[in-house]
Design a protein around this motif. Structure first.
Motif, PDB file in Angstrom:
ATOM      1  N   TYR A  89       3.839  -2.376 -14.866  1.00 24.60           N
ATOM      2  CA  TYR A  89       3.511  -2.900 -13.538  1.00 24.60           C
ATOM      3  C   TYR A  89       3.267  -1.775 -12.538  1.00 24.60           C
ATOM      4  CZ  TYR A  89       3.142  -6.024  -9.639  1.00 24.60           C
ATOM      5  OH  TYR A  89       2.638  -6.709  -8.566  1.00 24.60           O
TER       6      TYR A  89
ATOM      7  N   TYR B 146       4.553 -10.579 -20.492  1.00 26.57           N
ATOM      8  CA  TYR B 146       4.400 -10.061 -19.134  1.00 26.57           C
ATOM      9  C   TYR B 146       2.982  -9.526 -18.915  1.00 26.57           C
ATOM     10  CZ  TYR B 146       5.575  -7.661 -14.784  1.00 26.57           C
ATOM     11  OH  TYR B 146       5.609  -7.257 -13.480  1.00 26.57           O
TER      12      TYR B 146
ATOM     13  N   PRO C 237      -4.271 -13.274 -13.685  1.00 26.60           N
ATOM     14  CA  PRO C 237      -4.832 -13.467 -12.335  1.00 26.60           C
ATOM     15  C   PRO C 237      -5.934 -12.478 -11.979  1.00 26.60           C
ATOM     16  CG  PRO C 237      -2.563 -12.647 -12.208  1.00 26.60           C
ATOM     17  CD  PRO C 237      -2.827 -12.991 -13.630  1.00 26.60           C
TER      18      PRO C 237
ATOM     19  N   SER D 180      -9.563 -14.084 -11.138  1.00 26.62           N
ATOM     20  CA  SER D 180     -10.198 -14.011  -9.820  1.00 26.62           C
ATOM     21  C   SER D 180     -11.647 -13.546  -9.911  1.00 26.62           C
ATOM     22  CB  SER D 180      -9.388 -13.111  -8.881  1.00 26.62           C
ATOM     23  OG  SER D 180      -9.227 -11.854  -9.457  1.00 26.62           O
TER      24      SER D 180
ATOM     25  N   HIS E 142     -11.570 -18.286   2.680  1.00 22.67           N
ATOM     26  CA  HIS E 142     -11.540 -17.488   1.453  1.00 22.67           C
ATOM     27  C   HIS E 142     -11.400 -16.015   1.789  1.00 22.67           C
ATOM     28  CE1 HIS E 142     -12.151 -16.962  -2.805  1.00 22.67           C
ATOM     29  NE2 HIS E 142     -12.902 -15.928  -2.521  1.00 22.67           N
TER      30      HIS E 142
ATOM     31  N   ASN F 223     -12.487 -10.655  -2.119  1.00 20.54           N
ATOM     32  CA  ASN F 223     -11.987 -10.584  -3.478  1.00 20.54           C
ATOM     33  C   ASN F 223     -10.876  -9.574  -3.709  1.00 20.54           C
ATOM     34  OD1 ASN F 223     -12.381 -10.053  -6.567  1.00 20.54           O
ATOM     35  ND2 ASN F 223     -13.222 -12.036  -5.993  1.00 20.54           N
ATOM     36  N   ARG F 224     -11.011  -8.396  -3.102  1.00 23.87           N
ATOM     37  CA  ARG F 224     -10.025  -7.336  -3.321  1.00 23.87           C
ATOM     38  C   ARG F 224      -8.623  -7.820  -2.936  1.00 23.87           C
ATOM     39  NH1 ARG F 224      -7.433  -2.842  -1.121  1.00 23.87           N
ATOM     40  NH2 ARG F 224      -7.772  -0.979  -2.366  1.00 23.87           N
TER      41      ARG F 224
ATOM     42  N   ILE G 197      -7.202 -10.443  -5.298  1.00 21.65           N
ATOM     43  CA  ILE G 197      -6.644  -9.884  -6.533  1.00 21.65           C
ATOM     44  C   ILE G 197      -5.257  -9.295  -6.262  1.00 21.65           C
ATOM     45  CG2 ILE G 197      -6.937  -8.184  -8.383  1.00 21.65           C
ATOM     46  CD1 ILE G 197      -9.961  -8.319  -7.865  1.00 21.65           C
TER      47      ILE G 197
ATOM     48  N   ARG H 128      -2.751 -11.972  -5.970  1.00 23.14           N
ATOM     49  CA  ARG H 128      -2.374 -12.565  -7.263  1.00 23.14           C
ATOM     50  C   ARG H 128      -1.449 -11.619  -8.050  1.00 23.14           C
ATOM     51  NH1 ARG H 128      -6.662 -16.246  -8.564  1.00 23.14           N
ATOM     52  NH2 ARG H 128      -6.873 -17.455  -6.670  1.00 23.14           N
ATOM     53  N   ILE H 129      -1.742 -10.320  -7.957  1.00 25.54           N
ATOM     54  CA  ILE H 129      -0.905  -9.355  -8.685  1.00 25.54           C
ATOM     55  C   ILE H 129       0.519  -9.384  -8.107  1.00 25.54           C
ATOM     56  CG2 ILE H 129      -0.533  -6.913  -9.204  1.00 25.54           C
ATOM     57  CD1 ILE H 129      -3.588  -6.547  -9.074  1.00 25.54           C
ATOM     58  N   ILE H 130       0.603  -9.447  -6.781  1.00 27.73           N
ATOM     59  CA  ILE H 130       1.935  -9.502  -6.161  1.00 27.73           C
ATOM     60  C   ILE H 130       2.641 -10.796  -6.571  1.00 27.73           C
ATOM     61  CG2 ILE H 130       3.221  -9.521  -3.977  1.00 27.73           C
ATOM     62  CD1 ILE H 130       0.877  -7.926  -2.745  1.00 27.73           C
TER      63      ILE H 130
ATOM     64  N   ALA I 237       2.451 -12.328  -9.362  1.00 28.55           N
ATOM     65  CA  ALA I 237       3.020 -12.140 -10.710  1.00 28.55           C
ATOM     66  C   ALA I 237       4.332 -11.363 -10.619  1.00 28.55           C
ATOM     67  CB  ALA I 237       2.015 -11.420 -11.611  1.00 28.55           C
ATOM     68  N   ALA I 238       4.365 -10.337  -9.737  1.00 24.27           N
ATOM     69  CA  ALA I 238       5.580  -9.524  -9.609  1.00 24.27           C
ATOM     70  C   ALA I 238       6.709 -10.328  -8.977  1.00 24.27           C
ATOM     71  CB  ALA I 238       5.298  -8.286  -8.765  1.00 24.27           C
TER      72      ALA I 238
ATOM     73  N   LYS J  94       8.287 -12.732 -11.395  1.00 28.16           N
ATOM     74  CA  LYS J  94       9.222 -12.044 -12.277  1.00 28.16           C
ATOM     75  C   LYS J  94      10.491 -11.677 -11.499  1.00 28.16           C
ATOM     76  CE  LYS J  94       9.684  -8.597 -15.825  1.00 28.16           C
ATOM     77  NZ  LYS J  94      11.031  -8.275 -15.384  1.00 28.16           N
TER      78      LYS J  94
ATOM     79  N   LEU K  65      10.381  -2.338  -5.743  1.00 26.72           N
ATOM     80  CA  LEU K  65       8.957  -2.569  -5.980  1.00 26.72           C
ATOM     81  C   LEU K  65       8.217  -2.616  -4.648  1.00 26.72           C
ATOM     82  CD1 LEU K  65       7.503  -2.990  -8.655  1.00 26.72           C
ATOM     83  CD2 LEU K  65       7.494  -5.422  -8.194  1.00 26.72           C
TER      84      LEU K  65
ATOM     85  N   PHE L 160       5.270   0.049  -3.262  1.00 25.03           N
ATOM     86  CA  PHE L 160       3.906  -0.293  -2.879  1.00 25.03           C
ATOM     87  C   PHE L 160       3.673  -0.323  -1.370  1.00 25.03           C
ATOM     88  CE2 PHE L 160       3.990  -1.934  -7.243  1.00 25.03           C
ATOM     89  CZ  PHE L 160       2.946  -1.164  -7.733  1.00 25.03           C
TER      90      PHE L 160
ATOM     91  N   LYS M 175       2.866   1.190   1.903  1.00 23.30           N
ATOM     92  CA  LYS M 175       2.189   2.464   2.140  1.00 23.30           C
ATOM     93  C   LYS M 175       2.803   3.237   3.302  1.00 23.30           C
ATOM     94  CE  LYS M 175      -0.720   2.103  -1.184  1.00 23.30           C
ATOM     95  NZ  LYS M 175      -0.221   2.675  -2.389  1.00 23.30           N
TER      96      LYS M 175
END
Lengths: 186, 353
Positions: free
Chosen positions: A59, A107, A114, A118, B2, B5-6, B9, B12-14, B16-17, B20, B39, B43, B45
């Protein structure tokens, strides 16, 4: 950088080093902590088990890497992701060999889905079945990437992505051509 | 709306984290919470996000910190969809993606933009703001990087229903409803928890011997809402609101946070006592709930994002309040002026020669 992050990074580096030489199943917590001069206690303070550590490595490294690629979109992004896996292939090939609950592959799917999804969501955004179509292609590409890694990367990332692209867009192109031919005949 | 896109994404990645992270906290609360904060720290900044995660990690070095209990309570009692959606909308959309958008907009247009907009809708007025007018304001706010709203509401149940439904449709923003406890019913709590992006602070100004707060809290708990309380401090009630008795009551009601609204503290000793209490509670963390100084903490975030405080509130009749003069910004009304025009007139950025 926090002490906690430094500790986790040291454990991660030890794990990565061990994974270059041994299958993941054979690596014990004692091997990891011994290599970076830590105690089992400090390992368990941060991680549940070695799978948890591998998930953390994936990750933090993958996501950090992908953040710089996000300006690229579509196939270029997927190609960049595959290049990243290719550069770190020994780690990913080894990690993905372990299957089952709580394993890395589970995982890996959760994070990859995603991202690929996307990319396709935009293509079908005006359709009422966006979710179904985007999931279909996301699943297909994710499984293809997993297989490519599990089969120990026999082709280059560029060639691999070219083939996936061909399988998706080439099919669409062929179907359109067939339809046009049928129209001409009619 | 909407998102580009960036950001979609990254969102969506966050997700998933965080998914978990929630699983990890359920499995082992202390380690799970440390991991989630680490975490975030990794990330984040810059700015207050970075300092927030750093301070939070330091606080959690103490294994007996009450924040572990708070995290455990939240994971056990709140719908995980709310933790995820509200948390990411606040942490990423407001304070990362939104902050970036705010700064870009400020630079081009020369006025400051608040990270959140407060709506004071308690006053009954004949031509109060309609739900669609509020939605339009929120759309404009999102377009310039503001992804948070705070709503002080009265007992108008019909309007509350419509507002909740409308806010749920702004799925990339997060909202806090400040409600009287008596208005909280199963139906309302269910609507709120189903939106995933709304949390509730109930009024505790009559909490002593008040069954209504207990009932409200129980309903919110049963419906798996994320909730807390709020109180309005003045010189005569401050001692009670900073007492163990009040805070223990909130803990018993399973509140996750408490807003302190410093509306009329005039005596210097009380002002000092209040500010010491707020600062001690954050860094030492004696109670298993987050304490938030409504005006000061909101402005602090504004100052980090925009370099100057830019608190703005919209009243039910459309008039505007800022913290700069404490009164309605004269002649401006959201019904006759756009949000951008109002900000341009009330929040100009200092020009340096």
């Amino acid at each position: 950088m926090s002490d906690s992050y430094i500790t986790k990074r040291a454990l991660a580096e030890a794990m990565k080093e061990l994974m270059l030489k041994h299958p993941m199943e054979k690596i014990k917590i004692s091997d990891i902590v011994e290599l970076c001069n830590m105690t089992r206690q400090s390992f368990y303070y941060h991680f549940k088990d070695k799978y948890d550590l591998v998930n953390w490595i994936f990750y933090t490294e993958f996501v950090e890497n992908i953040q710089n690629m996000l300006e690229k979109s579509g196939w270029l992004l997927i190609e960049k992701m595959c290049m990243y896996f290719y550069e770190n292939r020994q780690f990913y090939v080894n990690a993905l060999k372990v299957r089952g609950q709580n394993s890395f592959s589970e995982y890996f799917n959760e994070v990859m889905h995603p991202i690929i999804y996307s990319q396709f969501e935009d293509v079908f955004k005006d359709d009422k079945n966006t979710e179904f179509y985007a999931t279909f292609f996301a699943d297909a590409i994710r499984v293809a990437i997993t297989r490519w890694l599990q089969e120990e990367i026999k082709i280059t990332p560029e060639e691999f992505v070219r083939m996936i692209k061909m399988a998706v867009t080439g099919l669409a192109y062929k179907l359109i051509k067939d339809m046009e031919k049928q129209k001409e005949k009619a | 709306m909407h998102m580009p896109n960036r950001n979609e994404i990254i969102y969506r990645i966050i997700e998933a984290a965080v998914d978990k992270g929630i699983k990890d906290i359920t499995d082992n609360p202390n380690r799970g919470l440390r991991r989630l904060l680490d975490l975030g720290n990794h990330f984040a900044k810059k700015g207050f996000q970075k300092s927030f995660f750093r301070i939070a990690s330091q606080v959690l070095n103490d294994e007996s910190s009450p924040y572990y209990k708070l995290a455990d309570n939240i994971v056990r009692n709140v719908d995980p969809h709310i933790i995820k959606r509200f948390g990411i909308n606040l942490g990423y959309n407001c304070w990362t993606y939104g902050a970036k958008k705010i700064r870009e907009h400020e630079k081009i247009n020369g006025y400051n933009i608040p990270w959140t907009i407060v709506f004071y809708l308690q006053d009954e007025t004949e031509n109060g703001l309609s739900v669609s007018q509020i939605s339009d304001i929120l759309n404009t706010a999102e377009s310039i990087g503001t992804f948070c709203g705070m709503f002080f509401l009265n007992e108008d149940i019909e309007k509350l229903r419509s507002i909740i439904k409308m806010l749920g449709e702004h799925r990339r923003s997060c909202y806090i409803l400040f409600l009287k406890p008596e208005i909280i019913s199963d139906e309302i709590a269910n609507l709120i928890s189903g939106s995933y992006n709304i949390i509730v602070a109930f009024d505790t100004n009559d909490i002593e011997n008040n069954q209504l707060c207990k009932n409200g809290a129980r309903i919110l708990l049963d419906n798996k809402c994320l909730y807390g309380a709020y109180c309005t401090c003045n010189d005569s009630n401050l001692n009670y609101y900073i007492s163990d008795s009040y805070l223990e009551t909130l803990e018993d009601l399973k509140c996750s946070f408490a807003f302190y609204i410093n509306k009329s503290l005039y005596e210097m000793k009380n002002k000092l006592m209040f500010s010491k209490f707020m600062s001690d509670s954050k860094y030492r963390g004696s109670y298993s709930l987050f304490l938030i100084d409504f005006y000061e903490d909101l402005s602090f975030i504004d100052r980090v994002i925009s370099t100057d405080k830019c608190f703005i509130a919209i009243k039910n009749d459309g008039s505007i309040m800022t913290l700069k003069d404490g009164t309605s910004a004269k002649g401006l009304n959201i019904k006759t002026h756009s949000l951008k025009t109002i900000l341009k007139k009330t929040m100009p950025r200092p020009q340096y020669i």
